[in-house]
Motif scaffolding. Sequence first.
Motif, PDB file in Angstrom:
ATOM      1  N   GLU A 115       0.836  -1.201   0.000  1.00 39.25           N
ATOM      2  CA  GLU A 115       0.000   0.000   0.000  1.00 39.25           C
ATOM      3  C   GLU A 115       0.868   1.247   0.000  1.00 39.25           C
ATOM      4  OE1 GLU A 115      -2.834  -0.064   3.161  1.00 39.25           O
ATOM      5  OE2 GLU A 115      -3.599  -2.026   2.591  1.00 39.25           O
ATOM      6  N   SER A 116       0.252   2.358  -0.378  1.00 34.60           N
ATOM      7  CA  SER A 116       0.921   3.654  -0.419  1.00 34.60           C
ATOM      8  C   SER A 116       0.030   4.694   0.229  1.00 34.60           C
ATOM      9  CB  SER A 116       1.191   4.044  -1.882  1.00 34.60           C
ATOM     10  OG  SER A 116       1.630   5.376  -1.968  1.00 34.60           O
ATOM     11  N   ARG A 117       0.619   5.794   0.615  1.00 36.73           N
ATOM     12  CA  ARG A 117      -0.210   6.903   1.120  1.00 36.73           C
ATOM     13  C   ARG A 117      -0.934   7.599  -0.029  1.00 36.73           C
ATOM     14  NH1 ARG A 117       5.137   9.990   2.601  1.00 36.73           N
ATOM     15  NH2 ARG A 117       5.573  10.872   0.581  1.00 36.73           N
ATOM     16  N   HIS A 118      -0.525   7.290  -1.261  1.00 39.98           N
ATOM     17  CA  HIS A 118      -1.214   7.798  -2.456  1.00 39.98           C
ATOM     18  C   HIS A 118      -2.208   6.737  -2.903  1.00 39.98           C
ATOM     19  CE1 HIS A 118       1.743  11.013  -2.661  1.00 39.98           C
ATOM     20  NE2 HIS A 118       2.672  10.089  -2.511  1.00 39.98           N
ATOM     21  N   ASP A 119      -3.455   7.113  -3.047  1.00 43.42           N
ATOM     22  CA  ASP A 119      -4.520   6.152  -3.337  1.00 43.42           C
ATOM     23  C   ASP A 119      -4.261   5.280  -4.562  1.00 43.42           C
ATOM     24  OD1 ASP A 119      -5.933   6.997  -1.124  1.00 43.42           O
ATOM     25  OD2 ASP A 119      -7.220   8.361  -2.261  1.00 43.42           O
ATOM     26  N   ARG A 122       0.636   1.515  -5.882  1.00 46.09           N
ATOM     27  CA  ARG A 122       0.855   0.250  -5.167  1.00 46.09           C
ATOM     28  C   ARG A 122       2.310  -0.152  -5.377  1.00 46.09           C
ATOM     29  NH1 ARG A 122      -3.071  -1.548  -1.634  1.00 46.09           N
ATOM     30  NH2 ARG A 122      -2.256  -3.630  -1.951  1.00 46.09           N
ATOM     31  N   TYR A 123       2.853  -0.880  -4.392  1.00 43.31           N
ATOM     32  CA  TYR A 123       4.260  -1.255  -4.408  1.00 43.31           C
ATOM     33  C   TYR A 123       4.440  -2.769  -4.421  1.00 43.31           C
ATOM     34  CZ  TYR A 123       5.105   3.556  -2.852  1.00 43.31           C
ATOM     35  OH  TYR A 123       5.150   4.918  -2.744  1.00 43.31           O
TER      36      TYR A 123
END
Length: 153
Positions: A115-119, A122-123
Motif C-alpha cells: 500500500e501507499s499513502r497515495h490512493d 501500489r508497491y
Amino acid sequence: MAGDTSKRKAKPEDGRSAAQPTLLAGGNPQIPKGDGDAPVQAYIAAMPGWKRDVGRRLDGLIGSAVPDVRRAVRWNSPFYGVEGEGWFLNFHCLTRYVKVAFFRGASLRPLPPGESRHDEVRYLDIHEDEQLDEAQFTDWVQQASRLPGWNKG
C-alpha cells in the motif's frame, strides 16, 4: 612542476573510483537525470550487490512485456513509460529491498501487495532471498502500460 600533485583529483575516501556513482541512502545510485536506455543501464550497473541482478531482471521483463517502452532516470530512479502516455512504474534501491512502484497500481488485478499513502500507487518490494513471480510481474507491467501514466518529469 613535475612533483606538484595539488591539481590531481583525489580518490574518494570510500575507495571508489571517481567514475563510480555515489550511493545514496539505502544504496540507491545517484545517477543524473536522463532519457533513454543509457542512463537506466548506468543506474542498474551501479546498483549494489544482489540488487544489480534484480535490476537487470526487472528491466528485461519490462522490455519484453512492453517492447516500445520509454526509459529514463528521474530522481535517481529508473522510470518506464509509454511515449505520450506518461510513466507507469519505477524502481528504487532501499537498504533491504528493491521497491517497485506502479503509479496506477490500484487499478491492477490482482493488486500489488504494498500500500501507499497515495490512493492510486501500489508497491512490490523485492527482498534478497525472495523469488520474483515473473509471470505475475509481467502481467502487472502489461496492465500498467495500458493505463494513463504519470506525467511529471
